[in-house]
Write a protein that holds these residues in place. Structure first.
Motif, mmCIF file in Angstrom:
data_model
loop_
_atom_site.group_PDB
_atom_site.id
_atom_site.type_symbol
_atom_site.label_atom_id
_atom_site.label_comp_id
_atom_site.label_asym_id
_atom_site.label_seq_id
_atom_site.Cartn_x
_atom_site.Cartn_y
_atom_site.Cartn_z
ATOM 1 N N SER A 141 -11.163 5.117 -7.048
ATOM 2 C CA SER A 141 -12.587 4.846 -7.297
ATOM 3 C C SER A 141 -13.450 5.411 -6.169
ATOM 4 C CB SER A 141 -12.824 3.333 -7.405
ATOM 5 O OG SER A 141 -12.137 2.792 -8.496
ATOM 6 N N TYR A 142 -13.012 5.176 -4.945
ATOM 7 C CA TYR A 142 -13.794 5.623 -3.790
ATOM 8 C C TYR A 142 -13.913 7.141 -3.741
ATOM 9 C CZ TYR A 142 -15.034 6.599 1.056
ATOM 10 O OH TYR A 142 -15.651 7.099 2.191
ATOM 11 N N VAL A 143 -12.781 7.853 -3.892
ATOM 12 C CA VAL A 143 -12.841 9.314 -3.778
ATOM 13 C C VAL A 143 -13.552 9.927 -4.975
ATOM 14 C CG1 VAL A 143 -10.794 9.460 -2.321
ATOM 15 C CG2 VAL A 143 -10.531 9.632 -4.793
ATOM 16 N N THR A 144 -13.477 9.272 -6.135
ATOM 17 C CA THR A 144 -14.231 9.754 -7.298
ATOM 18 C C THR A 144 -15.726 9.619 -7.042
ATOM 19 O OG1 THR A 144 -12.442 9.138 -8.814
ATOM 20 C CG2 THR A 144 -14.620 9.467 -9.771
ATOM 21 N N PHE A 145 -16.121 8.491 -6.476
ATOM 22 C CA PHE A 145 -17.526 8.272 -6.134
ATOM 23 C C PHE A 145 -18.011 9.301 -5.111
ATOM 24 C CE2 PHE A 145 -20.726 6.199 -3.410
ATOM 25 C CZ PHE A 145 -21.706 5.966 -4.355
ATOM 26 N N MET A 146 -17.211 9.520 -4.060
ATOM 27 C CA MET A 146 -17.585 10.504 -3.050
ATOM 28 C C MET A 146 -17.624 11.914 -3.643
ATOM 29 S SD MET A 146 -18.259 8.873 -0.272
ATOM 30 C CE MET A 146 -18.236 10.149 0.999
ATOM 31 N N GLY A 147 -16.706 12.186 -4.578
ATOM 32 C CA GLY A 147 -16.712 13.490 -5.245
ATOM 33 C C GLY A 147 -17.971 13.705 -6.068
ATOM 34 N N CYS A 148 -18.522 12.603 -6.642
ATOM 35 C CA CYS A 148 -19.790 12.709 -7.381
ATOM 36 C C CYS A 148 -20.959 12.992 -6.444
ATOM 37 C CB CYS A 148 -20.041 11.428 -8.162
ATOM 38 S SG CYS A 148 -18.902 11.146 -9.522
ATOM 39 N N LEU A 149 -20.879 12.457 -5.217
ATOM 40 C CA LEU A 149 -21.949 12.696 -4.242
ATOM 41 C C LEU A 149 -21.878 14.096 -3.642
ATOM 42 C CD1 LEU A 149 -22.015 9.352 -2.191
ATOM 43 C CD2 LEU A 149 -23.482 10.016 -4.102
ATOM 44 N N ILE A 150 -20.644 14.621 -3.521
ATOM 45 C CA ILE A 150 -20.442 15.912 -2.845
ATOM 46 C C ILE A 150 -20.058 16.964 -3.872
ATOM 47 C CG2 ILE A 150 -19.172 17.127 -1.032
ATOM 48 C CD1 ILE A 150 -18.634 14.423 0.273
ATOM 49 N N ASN A 151 -21.058 17.652 -4.393
ATOM 50 C CA ASN A 151 -20.805 18.724 -5.348
ATOM 51 C C ASN A 151 -20.814 20.098 -4.692
ATOM 52 O OD1 ASN A 151 -20.591 17.161 -7.774
ATOM 53 N ND2 ASN A 151 -22.795 16.811 -7.647
ATOM 54 N N ALA A 152 -21.420 20.190 -3.531
ATOM 55 C CA ALA A 152 -21.573 21.480 -2.862
ATOM 56 C C ALA A 152 -21.491 21.270 -1.351
ATOM 57 C CB ALA A 152 -22.921 22.108 -3.237
ATOM 58 N N PRO A 153 -21.238 22.332 -0.579
ATOM 59 C CA PRO A 153 -21.194 22.207 0.887
ATOM 60 C C PRO A 153 -22.454 21.590 1.475
ATOM 61 C CG PRO A 153 -20.289 24.318 0.223
ATOM 62 C CD PRO A 153 -20.845 23.694 -1.024
ATOM 63 N N SER A 154 -23.604 21.865 0.858
ATOM 64 C CA SER A 154 -24.851 21.296 1.375
ATOM 65 C C SER A 154 -24.853 19.776 1.272
ATOM 66 C CB SER A 154 -26.051 21.875 0.606
ATOM 67 O OG SER A 154 -25.931 21.609 -0.787
ATOM 68 N N ASP A 155 -24.193 19.225 0.239
ATOM 69 C CA ASP A 155 -24.085 17.769 0.106
ATOM 70 C C ASP A 155 -23.228 17.192 1.229
ATOM 71 O OD1 ASP A 155 -25.550 17.858 -2.291
ATOM 72 O OD2 ASP A 155 -23.743 18.249 -3.451
ATOM 73 N N ALA A 156 -22.127 17.885 1.536
ATOM 74 C CA ALA A 156 -21.279 17.443 2.646
ATOM 75 C C ALA A 156 -22.045 17.484 3.955
ATOM 76 C CB ALA A 156 -20.032 18.324 2.726
ATOM 77 N N GLY A 157 -22.838 18.545 4.152
ATOM 78 C CA GLY A 157 -23.651 18.660 5.358
ATOM 79 C C GLY A 157 -24.667 17.542 5.467
ATOM 80 N N PHE A 158 -25.239 17.156 4.334
ATOM 81 C CA PHE A 158 -26.225 16.071 4.311
ATOM 82 C C PHE A 158 -25.580 14.752 4.746
ATOM 83 C CE2 PHE A 158 -28.255 12.547 2.050
ATOM 84 C CZ PHE A 158 -29.575 12.699 2.456
ATOM 85 N N LEU A 159 -24.378 14.455 4.219
ATOM 86 C CA LEU A 159 -23.692 13.213 4.582
ATOM 87 C C LEU A 159 -23.235 13.226 6.031
ATOM 88 C CD1 LEU A 159 -21.545 12.514 1.374
ATOM 89 C CD2 LEU A 159 -23.760 11.553 1.998
ATOM 90 N N CYS A 160 -22.871 14.398 6.529
ATOM 91 C CA CYS A 160 -22.501 14.513 7.951
ATOM 92 C C CYS A 160 -23.718 14.285 8.834
ATOM 93 C CB CYS A 160 -21.894 15.882 8.233
ATOM 94 S SG CYS A 160 -20.252 16.143 7.514
ATOM 95 N N GLU A 161 -24.853 14.817 8.408
ATOM 96 C CA GLU A 161 -26.085 14.680 9.176
ATOM 97 C C GLU A 161 -26.501 13.228 9.303
ATOM 98 O OE1 GLU A 161 -30.776 16.056 8.752
ATOM 99 O OE2 GLU A 161 -29.221 17.110 7.606
ATOM 100 N N TYR A 162 -26.268 12.439 8.249
ATOM 101 C CA TYR A 162 -26.637 11.029 8.259
ATOM 102 C C TYR A 162 -25.492 10.127 8.711
ATOM 103 C CZ TYR A 162 -31.237 11.703 6.266
ATOM 104 O OH TYR A 162 -32.555 12.061 6.075
ATOM 105 N N LYS A 163 -24.441 10.731 9.309
ATOM 106 C CA LYS A 163 -23.326 9.988 9.902
ATOM 107 C C LYS A 163 -22.575 9.131 8.886
ATOM 108 C CE LYS A 163 -24.599 11.680 13.814
ATOM 109 N NZ LYS A 163 -23.900 12.848 14.365
ATOM 110 N N ILE A 164 -22.544 9.575 7.644
ATOM 111 C CA ILE A 164 -21.728 8.916 6.630
ATOM 112 C C ILE A 164 -20.335 9.534 6.622
ATOM 113 C CG2 ILE A 164 -21.459 8.540 4.141
ATOM 114 C CD1 ILE A 164 -24.556 8.420 4.033
ATOM 115 N N VAL A 165 -20.276 10.828 6.869
ATOM 116 C CA VAL A 165 -19.003 11.533 7.012
ATOM 117 C C VAL A 165 -18.943 12.140 8.402
ATOM 118 C CG1 VAL A 165 -17.614 13.493 6.231
ATOM 119 C CG2 VAL A 165 -18.788 12.051 4.550
#
Length: 396
Positions: free
Chosen positions: A279-303
């Motif tokens: 469930s968790y990785v599916t949810f995170m996969g929905c949030l992260i569709n592109a590298p820019s999404d990963a960068g956004f979560l890294c910027e906000y200290k979520i990842v």
């Protein structure tokens, strides 16, 4: 059936003009064939045995479809535990050290009258119970199987005790001295195919000398948690995504990704557990569709990215959900999925979020937006007075 065979023989004789002896040989061949077919129906499956669906069976081969997506994530790199990867050449180095660790255990237990035979006596009565924990039929002799359980189990217990400070280890032991060696062992111990049942460890632990000092020794569960705690970076607090979702910090590195993949594989194979990790990785996969999404979560200290570029984070979460069955109704995040989809369907919320992200995300973007707003206001004021002066010229 015999009538059918005779008809086959008669037809063959009529068409080919063969002799009665030839007809008899055909009939006999058909009988043997039918016997072999019937025999196959009585064979028990070995690669996925009949007990694989029971709650007692909890150690599986990872489905080939998942292995094809992440080929290096599921097989041990340095140490084999249990029968699935036993005897592989590239794991021989630590296999030799297992015997050294067992010697260390025996050196202590023999002082209290507990020898190697006592360990085998403790494991022998539960051999069938142990074998039933594996989804495959384990094709090895009783002696070889018991030796594997005792050797691997004592190796794991000794690791737990040394790291937990229960046993004094050699300060020059290469297992602990060499850089990242223990880290690689920890990672291999958490792979789905590389397991022995926990009750085997408990049995061996109770048999060892540590059981005679139980009041001064932590439980095996506590020792295990302390052991793996060294490899897991825990978040200091719960951090926020734009004040809408609260998501704990996730440290992404080789260890955590390996654990996540193997936990997902376990949830796919074992029907008697929750699907929280999936469930968790599916949810995170929905949030992260592109590298820019990963960068956004890294910027906000979520990842917290120790894995590589943003592209690798996005690729991991996109791949981890491939060929995985996910029932959202069984998910502990089902309400979150529902609320996020409902929120996203409201166009005003989406536009406002995009506007805030575009113009209020950083101090410079805020200053630029403020300057543009002031300029717009001044322009409007200038236009107003220009029109006002045109339609209401001052009196002479």
């Amino acid at each position: 059936m015999e009538t059918e065979l005779r008809l086959i023989g008669d037809q063959s004789q009529e068409n080919a003009g063969t002799s009665d002896d030839h007809v008899t040989s055909i009939m006999e061949a058909d009988r043997q064939w039918l016997k072999s077919v019937e025999k196959k129906t009585k064979l028990l499956p070995k690669l996925l045995n009949n007990s694989a669906g029971k709650s007692s069976c909890c150690i599986f081969r990872v489905p080939h479809s998942l292995v094809e997506i992440n080929k290096k994530a599921y097989h041990p790199h340095i140490v084999s535990i249990g029968p699935y990867h036993h005897g592989k050449v590239h794991l021989k180095m630590i296999e030799e050290h297992k015997w050294r660790f067992l010697g260390g255990v025996l050196a202590r237990t023999q002082q209290h009258g507990i020898g190697i035979n006592d360990f085998f006596k403790a494991i022998a009565p539960i051999e069938e119970k142990i074998r039933d924990c594996y989804s495959e039929t384990i094709e090895c002799s009783r002696q070889e199987f018991l030796e594997m359980m005792v050797l691997d189990g004592c190796f794991i217990i000794e690791l737990f005790c040394i790291v937990g400070g229960i046993v004094q280890g050699d300060i020059d032991d290469p297992i602990f001295k060499m850089t990242r060696m223990i880290f690689f062992i920890m990672r291999d111990l958490l792979k789905l195919e590389n397991q022995i049942p926990f009750f085997v460890l408990e049995t061996l632990f109770e048999t060892s000398i540590l059981s005679s000092r139980k009041q001064n020794v932590s439980s095996l569960t506590v020792l295990a948690l302390k052991f793996f705690d060294h490899a897991v970076q825990r978040p200091p607090e719960v951090l926020r995504s734009n004040g809408v979702l609260e998501i704990p910090l996730l440290t992404v590195d080789d260890f955590t990704t390996s654990v996540i993949l193997n936990c997902v594989a376990f949830e796919q194979c074992y029907a008697h557990c929750s699907n929280h990790i999936t469930s968790y990785v599916t949810f995170m996969g929905c949030l992260i569709n592109a590298p820019s999404d990963a960068g956004f979560l890294c910027e906000y200290k979520i990842v917290e990215n120790y894995f590589g570029a943003d592209e690798e984070i996005a690729s991991f979460f996109n791949n981890v959900g491939k060929d995985v069955t996910f029932d959202i109704q069984r998910s502990y995040l089902s309400k979150v999925f529902e609320d996020v989809n409902e929120h996203y369907s409201n166009n005003w919320h989406v536009r406002w979020a995009e506007f805030k992200h575009a113009y209020f995300d950083t101090p410079w973007s805020f200053i630029s937006a403020l300057a543009a707003f002031v300029l717009l206001v001044l322009t409007m004021i200038q236009a107003f007075f220009a029109f006002y002066g045109y339609f209401r010229p001052p009196k002479q």
